[in-house]
Design an enzyme around this catalytic site. Sequence first.
Site, PDB file in Angstrom:
ATOM      1  N   GLU A 127       0.840  -1.210   0.000  1.00 15.28           N
ATOM      2  CA  GLU A 127       0.000   0.000   0.000  1.00 15.28           C
ATOM      3  C   GLU A 127       0.869   1.252   0.000  1.00 15.28           C
ATOM      4  OE1 GLU A 127      -3.202  -0.143  -1.046  1.00 15.28           O
ATOM      5  OE2 GLU A 127      -3.802  -1.334   0.679  1.00 15.28           O
TER       6      GLU A 127
ATOM      7  N   GLY B 289     -15.685   6.172  -2.156  1.00 13.32           N
ATOM      8  CA  GLY B 289     -14.774   6.688  -1.116  1.00 13.32           C
ATOM      9  C   GLY B 289     -14.573   5.728   0.036  1.00 13.32           C
TER      10      GLY B 289
ATOM     11  N   GLY C 176     -12.335   2.927  -0.056  1.00 13.44           N
ATOM     12  CA  GLY C 176     -11.101   2.136  -0.135  1.00 13.44           C
ATOM     13  C   GLY C 176     -11.191   0.950  -1.076  1.00 13.44           C
ATOM     14  N   LEU C 177     -12.267   0.873  -1.860  1.00 14.26           N
ATOM     15  CA  LEU C 177     -12.411  -0.258  -2.788  1.00 14.26           C
ATOM     16  C   LEU C 177     -12.299   0.204  -4.237  1.00 14.26           C
ATOM     17  CD1 LEU C 177     -15.324  -2.141  -0.984  1.00 14.26           C
ATOM     18  CD2 LEU C 177     -12.897  -2.687  -0.936  1.00 14.26           C
ATOM     19  N   SER C 178     -11.815   1.419  -4.403  1.00 20.45           N
ATOM     20  CA  SER C 178     -11.476   1.931  -5.724  1.00 20.45           C
ATOM     21  C   SER C 178     -12.674   2.219  -6.623  1.00 20.45           C
ATOM     22  CB  SER C 178     -10.540   0.931  -6.392  1.00 20.45           C
ATOM     23  OG  SER C 178     -10.073   1.437  -7.570  1.00 20.45           O
ATOM     24  N   SER C 179     -13.650   2.904  -6.057  1.00 14.38           N
ATOM     25  CA  SER C 179     -14.795   3.330  -6.863  1.00 14.38           C
ATOM     26  C   SER C 179     -14.342   4.276  -7.976  1.00 14.38           C
ATOM     27  CB  SER C 179     -15.820   4.020  -5.972  1.00 14.38           C
ATOM     28  OG  SER C 179     -15.204   5.067  -5.249  1.00 14.38           O
TER      29      SER C 179
ATOM     30  N   GLU D 175      -7.791  11.143 -13.038  1.00 16.03           N
ATOM     31  CA  GLU D 175      -7.845  11.343 -11.586  1.00 16.03           C
ATOM     32  C   GLU D 175      -6.871  12.438 -11.130  1.00 16.03           C
ATOM     33  OE1 GLU D 175      -8.701   7.802  -9.794  1.00 16.03           O
ATOM     34  OE2 GLU D 175      -8.298   8.481  -7.759  1.00 16.03           O
TER      35      GLU D 175
ATOM     36  N   ASP E 228      -4.970   1.077  -8.731  1.00 14.44           N
ATOM     37  CA  ASP E 228      -6.391   0.753  -8.884  1.00 14.44           C
ATOM     38  C   ASP E 228      -6.754   0.515 -10.344  1.00 14.44           C
ATOM     39  OD1 ASP E 228      -6.208   1.481  -6.254  1.00 14.44           O
ATOM     40  OD2 ASP E 228      -7.143   3.438  -6.527  1.00 14.44           O
TER      41      ASP E 228
ATOM     42  N   TYR F  27      -3.741  12.089   1.482  1.00 15.48           N
ATOM     43  CA  TYR F  27      -3.062  11.298   0.441  1.00 15.48           C
ATOM     44  C   TYR F  27      -1.996  12.126  -0.286  1.00 15.48           C
ATOM     45  CZ  TYR F  27      -2.454   8.071  -3.443  1.00 15.48           C
ATOM     46  OH  TYR F  27      -1.924   7.206  -4.359  1.00 15.48           O
TER      47      TYR F  27
HETATM   48  C1  GLA Z   1      -5.431   4.792  -3.489  1.00 17.48           C
HETATM   49  C2  GLA Z   1      -4.763   5.222  -4.785  1.00 17.48           C
HETATM   50  C3  GLA Z   1      -3.750   4.197  -5.289  1.00 17.48           C
HETATM   51  C4  GLA Z   1      -2.788   3.750  -4.193  1.00 17.48           C
HETATM   52  C5  GLA Z   1      -3.558   3.420  -2.906  1.00 17.48           C
HETATM   53  C6  GLA Z   1      -2.634   3.151  -1.751  1.00 17.48           C
HETATM   54  O1  GLA Z   1      -6.241   3.685  -3.724  1.00 17.48           O
HETATM   55  O2  GLA Z   1      -5.729   5.434  -5.790  1.00 17.48           O
HETATM   56  O3  GLA Z   1      -3.047   4.705  -6.402  1.00 17.48           O
HETATM   57  O4  GLA Z   1      -1.805   4.710  -3.974  1.00 17.48           O
HETATM   58  O5  GLA Z   1      -4.448   4.458  -2.529  1.00 17.48           O
HETATM   59  O6  GLA Z   1      -1.894   2.008  -1.982  1.00 17.48           O
END
Ligand code: GLA
Length: 344
Positions: free
Chosen positions: A18, A104, A106-109, A143, A155, A205
């Site tokens: 991560e 939002g 943490g599952l990459s929406s 993004e 992601d 972030y």
């Molecule tokens: C988010 C970002 C990714 C990555 C993760 C952390 O999901 O979109 O690019 O940096 O955080 O691993």
Amino acid sequence: MPSELTAFGPGRVNLIGEHTDYNDGLALPFAISDGVTVRAQPQREPRVQAVALDLEAEDEFALDDPAPASGWCAFVRGAVAELSRSGVSLTGARLEIQGTVPRGAGLSSSAALEVALTLALIAVADEREPDRIELAKLCSRIENDWVGAQTGLLDQIASLCGEQDHALRIDFRSLQVEPVALELGDSKLVTLDSGEHHSNAASGYNQRRAECAEACQRLGIQTLRDATLEMADGLPDPLSRRVRHVVTDNQRVDQAVDALARHDLEEIGRLLDAAHESLRDCYEISTRAVEAAVGRLKDAGALGARIIGGGFGGHVLGLLPASASPPDGAIEVRPGPGATVMEQ
Ligand code: GLA
């Protein structure tokens, strides 16, 4: 020209690695079955009409003039602009967007949306799909430049290149993607919502990313992939801890690949716990709600549990042995295929 089609971009879960992607490091994510679907119909007029069904909101703009916007509209306009800029000859389209992956969390929406939008726009224009790694880079520009989150490629690559029953070992320096069989026997991976949601752009972030850049500058290296623990020790706090996290999480990715090959799930659990500790104490992206969710998984008998994704809230991941009963709200996640387009 297709009359109507549907593109699906899956969300992702990252097993380990991560905040390593933007440091040219390693990660081990997989695509999940939840994601974002974009249904597209070609239109005669050179305009894009987009409907976000879940939000009951609409947007419309000229194909050749996608002005910046905020919220979900930024993704649609960014997708049109970045595809056009890369030479894809787009046509007018009506897009209906619907998602099953929580936003939002943490599952990459976000990547699921970028991937589904770009694939739908390419297919509805009857254009050839580019190489998926190139498309992942294009999605990440949406993004970075349109949404304002300086995220890496984790992601987008997971969503576009996912493989059924496999995690992907991604090397972000070479951009090589290697499928790794995820055989868990009777155990299972579950996600649990911490109840706290984040927006990558608004959270810490971008600050973490800036700290990594500063560490590189002080160390005189191009990327933290070349950093060592000795180098980390020579930096002031908190940079030393940020670098320590990145170096050790890269190591944990390859330790996890080896453990999976040996079917050593106890070791995977240990690595998940060690990654969580590092993300909490060195990278400082955990919150009280996240700690409570991790605690619930551990109390249920998880072999290991950790925060996933950008941090500051969102879902946590746990590896539960057959004997454990998942806490209320936990959802099993399995590796599914990458993004698809279906003509109708
Ligand atoms: C988010 C970002 C990714 C990555 C993760 C952390 O999901 O979109 O690019 O940096 O955080 O691993």
